[in-house]
Design a protein around this motif. Structure first.
Motif, PDB file in Angstrom:
ATOM      1  N   ALA A   1       0.822  -1.200   0.000  1.00  5.53           N
ATOM      2  CA  ALA A   1       0.000   0.000   0.000  1.00  5.53           C
ATOM      3  C   ALA A   1       0.859   1.254   0.000  1.00  5.53           C
ATOM      4  CB  ALA A   1      -0.914   0.009   1.215  1.00  5.53           C
ATOM      5  N   PHE A   2       0.358   2.276  -0.686  1.00  4.70           N
ATOM      6  CA  PHE A   2       0.948   3.609  -0.617  1.00  4.70           C
ATOM      7  C   PHE A   2      -0.005   4.430   0.245  1.00  4.70           C
ATOM      8  CE2 PHE A   2       2.776   3.411  -5.244  1.00  4.70           C
ATOM      9  CZ  PHE A   2       3.644   2.407  -4.871  1.00  4.70           C
ATOM     10  N   PHE A   3       0.386   4.766   1.474  1.00  6.02           N
ATOM     11  CA  PHE A   3      -0.477   5.510   2.382  1.00  6.02           C
ATOM     12  C   PHE A   3      -0.074   6.976   2.468  1.00  6.02           C
ATOM     13  CE2 PHE A   3      -1.077   1.233   4.312  1.00  6.02           C
ATOM     14  CZ  PHE A   3      -2.453   1.170   4.198  1.00  6.02           C
ATOM     15  N   ASP A   4      -1.068   7.846   2.588  1.00 11.50           N
ATOM     16  CA  ASP A   4      -0.879   9.265   2.901  1.00 11.50           C
ATOM     17  C   ASP A   4       0.068   9.975   1.944  1.00 11.50           C
ATOM     18  OD1 ASP A   4      -2.556   8.866   5.119  1.00 11.50           O
ATOM     19  OD2 ASP A   4      -0.857   8.295   6.375  1.00 11.50           O
ATOM     20  N   VAL A   5      -0.174   9.818   0.661  1.00 11.84           N
ATOM     21  CA  VAL A   5       0.648  10.462  -0.359  1.00 11.84           C
ATOM     22  C   VAL A   5       0.069  11.852  -0.644  1.00 11.84           C
ATOM     23  CG1 VAL A   5       1.434  10.335  -2.755  1.00 11.84           C
ATOM     24  CG2 VAL A   5       1.287   8.254  -1.372  1.00 11.84           C
ATOM     25  N   ALA A   6       0.901  12.885  -0.487  1.00 15.25           N
ATOM     26  CA  ALA A   6       0.439  14.257  -0.703  1.00 15.25           C
ATOM     27  C   ALA A   6       0.214  14.536  -2.189  1.00 15.25           C
ATOM     28  CB  ALA A   6       1.447  15.246  -0.122  1.00 15.25           C
ATOM     29  N   ASP A   7       1.029  13.961  -3.054  1.00 10.99           N
ATOM     30  CA  ASP A   7       0.915  14.178  -4.500  1.00 10.99           C
ATOM     31  C   ASP A   7       0.072  13.064  -5.122  1.00 10.99           C
ATOM     32  OD1 ASP A   7       1.262  15.166  -7.032  1.00 10.99           O
ATOM     33  OD2 ASP A   7       3.329  14.467  -7.241  1.00 10.99           O
ATOM     34  N   GLY A   8      -1.157  12.926  -4.627  1.00 15.32           N
ATOM     35  CA  GLY A   8      -2.024  11.839  -5.059  1.00 15.32           C
ATOM     36  C   GLY A   8      -2.398  11.882  -6.521  1.00 15.32           C
ATOM     37  N   THR A   9      -2.565  13.057  -7.085  1.00 15.78           N
ATOM     38  CA  THR A   9      -2.951  13.175  -8.491  1.00 15.78           C
ATOM     39  C   THR A   9      -1.875  12.592  -9.399  1.00 15.78           C
ATOM     40  OG1 THR A   9      -4.207  15.167  -7.961  1.00 15.78           O
ATOM     41  CG2 THR A   9      -3.676  14.809 -10.274  1.00 15.78           C
ATOM     42  N   ALA A  10      -0.627  12.924  -9.154  1.00 18.72           N
ATOM     43  CA  ALA A  10       0.474  12.391  -9.967  1.00 18.72           C
ATOM     44  C   ALA A  10       0.609  10.882  -9.774  1.00 18.72           C
ATOM     45  CB  ALA A  10       1.774  13.098  -9.625  1.00 18.72           C
ATOM     46  N   MET A  11       0.401  10.401  -8.542  1.00 21.86           N
ATOM     47  CA  MET A  11       0.493   8.971  -8.273  1.00 21.86           C
ATOM     48  C   MET A  11      -0.593   8.219  -9.046  1.00 21.86           C
ATOM     49  SD  MET A  11      -0.051   6.811  -4.740  1.00 21.86           S
ATOM     50  CE  MET A  11      -1.771   7.287  -4.647  1.00 21.86           C
ATOM     51  N   VAL A  12      -1.818   8.703  -8.977  1.00 20.11           N
ATOM     52  CA  VAL A  12      -2.931   8.046  -9.674  1.00 20.11           C
ATOM     53  C   VAL A  12      -2.692   8.063 -11.181  1.00 20.11           C
ATOM     54  CG1 VAL A  12      -5.392   8.229 -10.180  1.00 20.11           C
ATOM     55  CG2 VAL A  12      -4.586   8.466  -7.827  1.00 20.11           C
ATOM     56  N   GLN A  13      -2.201   9.174 -11.710  1.00 21.92           N
ATOM     57  CA  GLN A  13      -1.912   9.262 -13.145  1.00 21.92           C
ATOM     58  C   GLN A  13      -0.857   8.249 -13.546  1.00 21.92           C
ATOM     59  OE1 GLN A  13      -3.485  11.198 -15.535  1.00 21.92           O
ATOM     60  NE2 GLN A  13      -2.330   9.822 -16.860  1.00 21.92           N
ATOM     61  N   ALA A  14       0.199   8.106 -12.740  1.00 27.22           N
ATOM     62  CA  ALA A  14       1.253   7.130 -13.050  1.00 27.22           C
ATOM     63  C   ALA A  14       0.705   5.701 -12.993  1.00 27.22           C
ATOM     64  CB  ALA A  14       2.428   7.287 -12.078  1.00 27.22           C
ATOM     65  N   LEU A  15      -0.136   5.401 -12.001  1.00 24.96           N
ATOM     66  CA  LEU A  15      -0.729   4.060 -11.918  1.00 24.96           C
ATOM     67  C   LEU A  15      -1.634   3.791 -13.102  1.00 24.96           C
ATOM     68  CD1 LEU A  15      -1.446   3.944  -8.098  1.00 24.96           C
ATOM     69  CD2 LEU A  15       0.084   2.410  -9.345  1.00 24.96           C
ATOM     70  N   ASP A  16      -2.409   4.792 -13.529  1.00 26.93           N
ATOM     71  CA  ASP A  16      -3.260   4.639 -14.707  1.00 26.93           C
ATOM     72  C   ASP A  16      -2.416   4.419 -15.962  1.00 26.93           C
ATOM     73  OD1 ASP A  16      -5.593   4.895 -13.266  1.00 26.93           O
ATOM     74  OD2 ASP A  16      -5.896   7.012 -13.758  1.00 26.93           O
ATOM     75  N   ASP A  17      -1.340   5.173 -16.095  1.00 25.11           N
ATOM     76  CA  ASP A  17      -0.450   5.021 -17.262  1.00 25.11           C
ATOM     77  C   ASP A  17       0.165   3.613 -17.280  1.00 25.11           C
ATOM     78  OD1 ASP A  17      -1.006   7.613 -17.941  1.00 25.11           O
ATOM     79  OD2 ASP A  17       0.950   8.416 -17.310  1.00 25.11           O
ATOM     80  N   ALA A  18       0.620   3.137 -16.122  1.00 23.96           N
ATOM     81  CA  ALA A  18       1.242   1.819 -16.032  1.00 23.96           C
ATOM     82  C   ALA A  18       0.241   0.710 -16.328  1.00 23.96           C
ATOM     83  CB  ALA A  18       1.864   1.614 -14.661  1.00 23.96           C
ATOM     84  N   ALA A  19      -0.977   0.843 -15.838  1.00 23.26           N
ATOM     85  CA  ALA A  19      -1.999  -0.197 -16.066  1.00 23.26           C
ATOM     86  C   ALA A  19      -2.444  -0.237 -17.513  1.00 23.26           C
ATOM     87  CB  ALA A  19      -3.196   0.051 -15.167  1.00 23.26           C
ATOM     88  N   GLY A  20      -2.347   0.885 -18.238  1.00 26.26           N
ATOM     89  CA  GLY A  20      -2.791   0.943 -19.614  1.00 26.26           C
ATOM     90  C   GLY A  20      -1.776   0.424 -20.621  1.00 26.26           C
ATOM     91  N   ARG A  21      -0.574   0.117 -20.179  1.00 25.23           N
ATOM     92  CA  ARG A  21       0.474  -0.334 -21.112  1.00 25.23           C
ATOM     93  C   ARG A  21       0.342  -1.791 -21.411  1.00 25.23           C
ATOM     94  NH1 ARG A  21       4.723   3.468 -21.578  1.00 25.23           N
ATOM     95  NH2 ARG A  21       4.303   5.183 -20.201  1.00 25.23           N
TER      96      ARG A  21
END
Length: 187
Positions: A167-187
């Protein structure tokens, strides 16, 4: 403090590309699970410490003092120790998302998951300022598939009852994290 990017770069595999690197916010020590754990820890610790003081002042046999000291130490960990553990982890662990996986590392050990697998259960939590993501069982509770380790996740007691959850808990830069996870899942 650590340099999360340097720590994550050391864990990269050949041909792997880093999409995002971050850390937990070390200032966020209290979470939703603490609504139960704080009162419980005060009750447990208060009883155990009063027991221990009573035994030591009454001249009871040494066995009672030894028995009570175990529970008093557990109570002290519940009340304050777990917050030191949690803060240490937040300051020494780096989260990373690559084009193939997500991982957590502290330089000595790491946990990872394949972000391209869509059959994994993922729990997202987005607050006003922070975001968290858990892979695996739901973070909902003991009987909802998450197990005991998910009940105590992000409390400083995780890892006591089984492996720590990915788990990634309490990430302040959540928008960038979610975008990176979406990019990785779409490859």
């Amino acid at each position: 403090m650590i340099d999360p990017r340097a720590l994550a770069s050391d864990e990269l595999r050949p041909g792997e590309r880093l999409l995002w690197v971050g850390q937990s916010d070390a200032a966020r020590l209290f979470g939703g699970r603490d609504a139960f754990l704080v009162p419980f820890s005060l009750l447990w610790g208060g009883f155990a410490i009063s027991w221990e003081v009573g035994v030591l002042t009454s001249g009871a046999p040494w066995f009672f003092a030894l028995f009570g000291s175990v529970f008093a130490l557990i109570g002290l960990h519940l009340i304050v120790g777990r917050f030191f553990v949690k803060r240490h982890r937040k300051r020494t662990e780096a989260f990373a998302v690559t084009d193939k996986r997500a991982f957590i590392t502290n330089g000595r050990s790491s946990r990872e998951t394949d972000v391209r697998r869509m059959d994994r259960s993922i729990t997202w939590t987005r607050g006003r300022t922070h975001c968290s993501v858990e892979w695996g069982g739901s973070g909902g509770g003991l009987f909802s598939g998450g197990g005991v380790q998910h009940v105590y996740a992000n409390t400083g007691m995780d890892g006591l009852f089984g492996p720590r959850p990915m788990a990634f808990f309490d990430v302040a830069d959540g928008t960038a994290m979610v975008q990176a996870l979406d990019d990785a899942a779409g490859r």
